[in-house]
Design an enzyme around this catalytic site. Structure first.
Site, PDB file in Angstrom:
ATOM      1  N   TYR A 157       0.837  -1.146  -0.048  1.00 26.10           N
ATOM      2  CA  TYR A 157      -0.012  -0.001   0.152  1.00 26.10           C
ATOM      3  C   TYR A 157       1.025   1.327   0.171  1.00 26.10           C
ATOM      4  CZ  TYR A 157      -3.090   3.321   2.036  1.00 26.10           C
ATOM      5  OH  TYR A 157      -4.290   4.446   1.896  1.00 26.10           O
ATOM      6  N   LYS A 161       1.104   4.306  -3.218  1.00 27.34           N
ATOM      7  CA  LYS A 161       0.554   5.359  -2.329  1.00 27.34           C
ATOM      8  C   LYS A 161       2.121   6.333  -2.725  1.00 27.34           C
ATOM      9  CE  LYS A 161      -3.665   5.514  -1.555  1.00 27.34           C
ATOM     10  NZ  LYS A 161      -4.494   6.068  -2.421  1.00 27.34           N
TER      11      LYS A 161
END
Length: 287
Positions: A157, A161
């Site tokens: 993640y 991001k």
């Protein structure tokens, strides 16, 4: 004139809050999410709040679907003024235990799910500029503190991001010639992803200001998508509760130039000196 905005991941959490905020300010909305049922529920709320709404359920990381989404928005309303890239998911796992499928899913939705609609929206705005009618358009991406500082147990993640933050900077430069600004937010709010991982911090208080309510993030998103925000591009905003700030990313730090190739044996003292003069990086979440 009513502005047309695409919001991805609009079926819950931040996306739902953004959609309702846009509806309340008189926007024409094209809402996307993977789940049609929850998307229809949000659309009904937006319509009740005064917004004009189209729904487009589907996989935003699918290249062809993302193109069709942009085409539908333009065909239905005659324009596209803003793209809010919000869709995301988490597949939390310590790196040593992570599966290939968990890595791929997080990167696909969080990063490719931004790139695909942005690429097709950019092509639309480029065509307008080439035709002599440049847009005054906005892109609002969604990165995360995990992408800016990193987060233990979220390497997939966080990497995706971080990619969104860099994508924002690059797209801001590339699309400026077409009348498009590109910014990102790094929100801290209660969502389906955060209320499980950070349950204590995200819990709503019994009384007073609910700092972690996702609705607190949406006013900045609405403003960044507005015509008024045309003077800012390529920036990442941290937003939480009533706080709005600028994230200050990678910068050139102290350096030493020998004017020749270094010998590995020389570099220990040099690196120690550089570290002593450089600012300390922000701590990784969960470290």
């Amino acid at each position: 004139m009513m502005r047309t905005v695409i919001v991805t991941g609009a079926g819950q959490g931040l996306g739902r809050a953004h959609a309702l905020a846009f509806a309340a300010t008189g926007h024409h909305l094209v809402l996307n999410d993977l789940g049609a049922d929850r998307l229809d529920a949000v659309a009904a709320e937006c319509a009740a709040a005064g917004g004009k709404v189209l729904t487009a359920p589907g996989d935003i990381a699918d290249w062809e679907f993302a193109g069709a989404l942009v085409e539908r928005a333009v065909a239905a309303t005659g324009r596209l003024d803003a793209l809010v890239n919000n869709a995301g998911l988490a597949r939390d796992r310590m790196l040593v235990n992570m599966s290939e499928a968990e890595w791929d899913a997080a990167v696909r939705v969080n990063l490719k799910g931004h790139v695909a609609p942005l690429r097709h929206a950019a092509a639309h705005w480029k065509a307008l500029a080439k035709a002599g009618t440049p847009a005054d358009a906005r892109v609002v991406n969604t990165t995360s503190g995990a992408g800016l500082q990193g987060s233990v147990g979220q390497s997939n993640y966080s990497a995706a991001k971080a990619g969104v933050a860099t994508l924002t900077q690059i797209a801001a430069v590339e699309l400026a010639r077409y009348g498009v600004t590109v910014n990102a937010i790094a929100p801290s709010a209660r969502t389906a992803m955060t209320e499980q991982v950070f349950a204590d911090n995200m819990r709503a208080p019994e009384h007073g200001f609910d700092a972690m309510a996702p609705e607190n993030v949406s006013p900045l998103v609405v403003w960044l998508a507005s015509a008024e925000s045309g003077f800012v591009t390529g920036r990442v905003f941290e937003v939480s509760g009533g706080s709005v700030g600028i994230a200050d990313g990678w910068q050139h730090g102290p350096a030493v130039d020998a004017g020749r190739r270094w010998d590995p044996a020389e570099l220990g003292p040099v690196v120690r000196d550089l570290l002593a003069r450089a600012p300390q990086p922000a701590a990784v979440y969960g470290a």
